[in-house]
Each structure stands twice: as structure tokens, then as C-alpha cells.
Design an enzyme around this catalytic site. Structure first.
Site, PDB file in Angstrom:
ATOM      1  N   PRO A  69       0.829  -1.219   0.000  1.00  0.00           N
ATOM      2  CA  PRO A  69       0.000   0.000   0.000  1.00  0.00           C
ATOM      3  C   PRO A  69       0.860   1.265   0.000  1.00  0.00           C
ATOM      4  CG  PRO A  69      -0.613  -1.483   1.806  1.00  0.00           C
ATOM      5  CD  PRO A  69       0.660  -2.000   1.224  1.00  0.00           C
ATOM      6  N   GLU A  70       0.526   2.181  -0.899  1.00  0.00           N
ATOM      7  CA  GLU A  70       1.192   3.481  -0.926  1.00  0.00           C
ATOM      8  C   GLU A  70       0.278   4.483  -0.217  1.00  0.00           C
ATOM      9  OE1 GLU A  70       4.038   4.963  -2.977  1.00  0.00           O
ATOM     10  OE2 GLU A  70       4.898   2.983  -2.852  1.00  0.00           O
TER      11      GLU A  70
ATOM     12  N   LYS B   9       1.660   6.266   6.434  1.00  0.00           N
ATOM     13  CA  LYS B   9       1.010   4.975   6.223  1.00  0.00           C
ATOM     14  C   LYS B   9       0.377   4.417   7.486  1.00  0.00           C
ATOM     15  CE  LYS B   9       3.869   3.777   2.280  1.00  0.00           C
ATOM     16  NZ  LYS B   9       4.654   2.704   1.665  1.00  0.00           N
TER      17      LYS B   9
ATOM     18  N   ARG C 216       0.045 -11.748   4.272  1.00  0.00           N
ATOM     19  CA  ARG C 216       1.468 -11.945   4.606  1.00  0.00           C
ATOM     20  C   ARG C 216       1.821 -11.520   6.034  1.00  0.00           C
ATOM     21  NH1 ARG C 216       5.491 -10.513  -0.076  1.00  0.00           N
ATOM     22  NH2 ARG C 216       6.809 -11.641   1.374  1.00  0.00           N
TER      23      ARG C 216
ATOM     24  N   ARG D 105      16.481  -0.461  -2.786  1.00  0.00           N
ATOM     25  CA  ARG D 105      15.258  -0.494  -3.579  1.00  0.00           C
ATOM     26  C   ARG D 105      15.540  -0.169  -5.038  1.00  0.00           C
ATOM     27  NH1 ARG D 105      10.807  -0.007  -0.226  1.00  0.00           N
ATOM     28  NH2 ARG D 105       9.715  -0.850  -2.018  1.00  0.00           N
TER      29      ARG D 105
END
Ligand code: ZN
Length: 294
Positions: free
Chosen positions: A2-3, A59, A115, A260
Site C-alpha cells: 500500500p502506498e 502509512k 502476509r 530499492r
């Protein structure tokens, strides 16, 4: 994963389902999701309280309860909130549920997370993870001068600095990659080498990227899965290494920064170099371009 826009969509959903309601029952038996809390503490903190407010920073989501306690939710990699009938059976990836009374009807708001990298934390006060967050580009707005101060004069690549949650809350890999492309800034540029004009452009690029993402996610209606990997076509450059740059048509490059993968255009995105230092300080100065005159 999720962004920021996904988490804002989750906040709006939770607000519409929970704000003003009274929690009749809350349950989670997943010690990993609840860390460092326990199932008993989770149920005890929520049951019987009403939900005053659902807010978000970066977030993290926060439910403010009628007794002043809070429940924090982080979606991790695969977390998502859904609404179900109270009697509907438990789903395979269900990790927690909050049942509320709304307009005389029992509604069950459930946390799914296949997860299990997400978290549900109950606390009497704001938790350190929440307090450590920098300004939220959507909720707080970001002033270029304020961001310049937070970036400081350091050599950390701007891409890694943007993803530091203490610099800006909620900026992930996709958002940082796309915004740097929009702003025409090479992601490897030392953050201390950006001019005020660069930072202003970058702030506008971040906002444009978030707003586009949010508009797309909001118009696509209430999704069951908020954070599935999207098709390449949804991004300008993210995940598209080797494909033609949408601006100049040359193949997009890829570099690893802070562990990344980062896609960028080596032609359109200009590498900034430190303003005060000599060129010899940079091993890669041969590849640097002179910033364009504005
Ligand atoms: Zn290009």
C-alpha cells in the site's frame, strides 16, 4: 504494497464505517499483528467505546476512541480493511475484526492480511512510530522551505531521503520514483545539492502524483483489494526499466538505492551536484549534467 493513496482510501472507508459508532466487540488472535500487545488487551481496549475520529499520517491509521485511547493500524505489505455482515464466516486471511452497531444493525469491519506484515496496536496515547513521522504531504501539506530544512545539506541520495518517514510521512518507492521523474531530478542526486527551486518543483510533483493516484483509486470505486500490484501502464516510469521514457523515448535506466530498485531516465532527469564542493569530491562527476537554467 500500500502506498500513501491506498492508506488514505482505507482511512476514508474506515471513517464511513466506524466514525460515530459504538464498538460492541473486537477480536484479534494474531500475536504477530498485535505485537507488542495481546488479544485480551486488544478486545478490552476497544469493546464498549465509540469511535470519535479516524485519522492518518503517512502509512499509519489511527482510531481515536471515546475514552481517549487509540487503535493504530499499519497495513504492512498486504493489509486491507473490509466491511462484512456480522454473521459472515471468518476469511482465510482475516487477522482481526471490530463489530459495531450502526443504525440498529450489526456491522463487522475486518482486517485482512495474507502476509502478516501489518500491525494493530492499542495504546492510551500516541505511539512512538506515529510521533516520529515527518509532515504528511497530503494531510499537512509541505512547504518547500520546511522540506529543505529537513533534507539538510547531506549527501544521501534524494530518493532515499524522500522515503525516510521522518523527512516526509508516507512516501514509498512508487511515489518517490514517479515524483522524481515528474520533477526531472536524478534520484541519485545528493539531497543537499537540490536548490530551493528544485525542492519547490519536487513538492509540486509529489502532490500531483498523490492526487492522480488518489483520483484513480477513488473513481475505481470501493475495491476489495486496495494494494494489488498495478499494471505497468499505470506508472510513468516505476517498474518500466528498458521501456521508452514517456518524455524523450530513450530506454529507462534502473539503479538500486537504499536497497530499492529505482527506475529513471538518465537523459531527462538531471543529476544535481553539491553546490559548495569541488567536482573532485564526486566519483561520478563525469556523468553529471549541468542543471538547466531556469
Ligand atoms: Zn527521458
Amino acid at each position: 504494497m500500500p502506498e500513501l493513496a491506498d492508506v488514505e482510501v482505507a482511512r476514508r472507508r474506515l471513517e464511513s464505517w466506524l466514525a460515530g459508532t459504538t464498538i460492541t466487540r473486537a477480536r484479534s488472535a494474531d500475536a504477530r499483528i498485535l505485537r507488542p500487545g495481546s488479544p485480551a488487551a486488544f478486545s478490552r481496549a476497544l469493546a464498549g467505546r465509540s469511535v470519535r475520529e479516524v485519522s492518518r499520517r503517512g502509512k499509519w491509521l489511527r482510531l481515536l476512541l471515546s475514552d481517549g485511547a487509540r487503535m493504530f493500524s499499519h497495513l504492512g505489505m498486504t493489509g486491507w480493511w473490509v466491511q462484512r455482515e456480522c454473521g459472515s464466516p471468518k476469511e482465510r486471511s482475516e487477522r482481526g475484526r471490530i463489530d459495531v452497531e450502526r443504525r440498529g444493525r450489526c456491522v463487522s469491519v475486518r482486517y485482512l492480511d495474507s502476509r502478516r506484515f501489518g500491525r494493530l496496536v492499542v495504546s492510551k496515547e500516541d505511539i512512538p512510530e506515529w510521533l516520529a513521522l515527518g509532515p504528511d504531504p497530503l494531510g499537512d501539506g509541505v512547504e518547500p522551505d520546511q522540506l529543505a530544512k529537513r533534507l539538510g545539506r547531506n549527501r544521501r541520495p534524494i530518493k532515499s531521503a524522500l522515503m525516510d518517514q521522518a523527512v516526509l510521512a508516507g512516501v514509498g518507492n512508487i511515489l518517490a520514483t514517479e515524483a522524481l521523474f515528474r520533477a526531472r531530478i536524478d534520484p541519485r542526486s545528493p539531497s543537499g545539492a537540490l536548490s530551493r527551486a528544485d525542492i519547490g518543483t519536487l513538492v509540486r510533483a509529489l502532490r500531483a502524483t498523490i492526487e492522480r493516484d488518489l483520483a484513480r483509486k477513488t473513481s475505481s470505486g470501493p475495491s476489495e483489494r486496495g494494494c494489488e500490484d498495478e499494471a505497468d501502464g499505470d506508472f510513468l516510469v516505476y517498474g518500466r526499466q528498458g521501456a521508452p521514457c514517456p518524455r524523450c523515448g530513450r530506454p529507462l535506466d534502473r539503479v538500486v538505492l537504499g536497497g530499492r530498485g529505482t527506475t529513471f531516465c538518465g537523459h531527462c532527469q538531471i543529476l544535481r551536484t553539491r553546490k559548495r564542493s569541488s567536482a573532485t569530491e564526486h566519483g561520478n562527476s563525469a556523468t553529471a549534467r549541468i542543471p538547466r537554467a531556469r
